[in-house]
Design an enzyme around this catalytic site. Sequence first.
Site, short mmCIF file in Angstrom:
data_model
loop_
_atom_site.label_atom_id
_atom_site.label_comp_id
_atom_site.label_asym_id
_atom_site.label_seq_id
_atom_site.Cartn_x
_atom_site.Cartn_y
_atom_site.Cartn_z
N GLU A 290 0.73 -0.98 -0.11
CA GLU A 290 0.04 0.11 -0.06
C GLU A 290 0.88 1.14 0.02
OE1 GLU A 290 -3.16 -0.07 -0.59
OE2 GLU A 290 -3.08 -2.32 -0.35
N ASP A 371 3.89 -4.55 -5.82
CA ASP A 371 4.35 -5.80 -5.38
C ASP A 371 5.83 -5.60 -5.40
OD1 ASP A 371 1.79 -6.77 -4.83
OD2 ASP A 371 1.66 -8.20 -6.79
ZN LIG Z 1 -2.64 -2.57 -4.52
#
Ligand SMILES: [Zn+2]
Length: 430
Positions: A290, A371
Amino acid sequence: MQHVYLALALAAVAGGFVLEYWCRRATVRSLPSSPPLELSDSYGPGEFDKFIHYTREKTQFGNVQGIVSTAAIFLFIALGGVGWADSLAASWASSLGFAAAGPDASLVGDIVRGLVFLAILGVLSAALGLPFTLYGTFVLEERFGFNRTTMRTFLLDRIKGAFLAVLLGGPLVAAVIAAFHLAGGWAWLAGWAVASAFSLLMLWLGPSLLLPLFNKFTPLEQGELRSDIERYCETQGVDVTGVYVMDGSRRSSRSNAFVTGLGKKKRIALFDTLLESLRKDEVVAVLAHEVGHYSLGHIPRIVTVALLRNAALFFLLGLALADPDLYAAFGVQDMPVAAGLVCFGLAVAPLTYVLSVGDNALSRLHERQADAYAEQTLRENLHVEGGASLAGALKKLATDNLANPDPPRIAVVLHHSHPPLLERIRRLNT
Ligand SMILES: [Zn+2]
């Protein structure tokens, strides 16, 4: 042009149904008989069968809902429902004493007529959707153990939502109608400026003003998890003003996490359901993902794309609203702005469908970048195998949510804002 507008609207409704049906069929057909190799240890006893069962049921439900709502919307448009709702609104507004119809309609009259018109459509669409939402929440999700909403919370959510729609949407619609009344040839630009200011305001105030109306936020207790989160954020130069736990479990057992706040100061919210099911390092990895969205500037980029695209749509809207054929196509009299907005929305539906495919592609790109960011920053700054932790978290979240780890390409292209689980964990483990 009259027939072109109507044909575009009806083609969008019918074509959308065909595409969605094809997509659901492809999804069921592509279901494997056993878990993919990478996930062989992720499903508990019976969980994989439960996933298959859930996907099939959801598909059938989607087909029924698709047939009923497509038929209802198609007939409503084809039989002149838009014009009917608008003339009903015009006569109500006139009976209340506003000059709402005919050539001497006043600005206030047009606004009242427009708000009543949109309220009628809002009530109709809520009535069409309600049985499906009720069934989806209290039967389908309930049967698979996801639903934690009580009827009371469900009804309160609906009431709060309707109240907010009136309180926030009403002034917005009134301002857009006023822009098209007063600004002449530059109306599209004025309308766009009003709508853009509104969405920026929502982005700014939404998390702190609106979310607490629906959920409770409590500060995360001091401890190892909190200090790990703060230490990670410090290495990323993120100024954390608070770490909160959100009571997502009040509605559903599905879990998530998010970071809010514009500028450098951030508030972090973790669903309580996330803390229930993940290890500490996995929670930190989800959070790092996030933080990645923020540090990589994904939010301003999405906002810029949306604002530019809206400018183009408002320009087209300005042209269409000046065309009497747009209104005639849907049986609307007098060229009122609010009904014109809806007619335009229906006629450009094929375009907005295509644009949403582009939005999803951009979102999947951002997810892949976040990611990679989580994996790299956890390794370099905290010296931990963040990729493995994130993959572990994603596996748990996906299997707990009975998410499809490997949906067909068509489903990904049309609907998925995130890459499929299998693709993400393969990338994280290489
Ligand atoms: Zn995300």
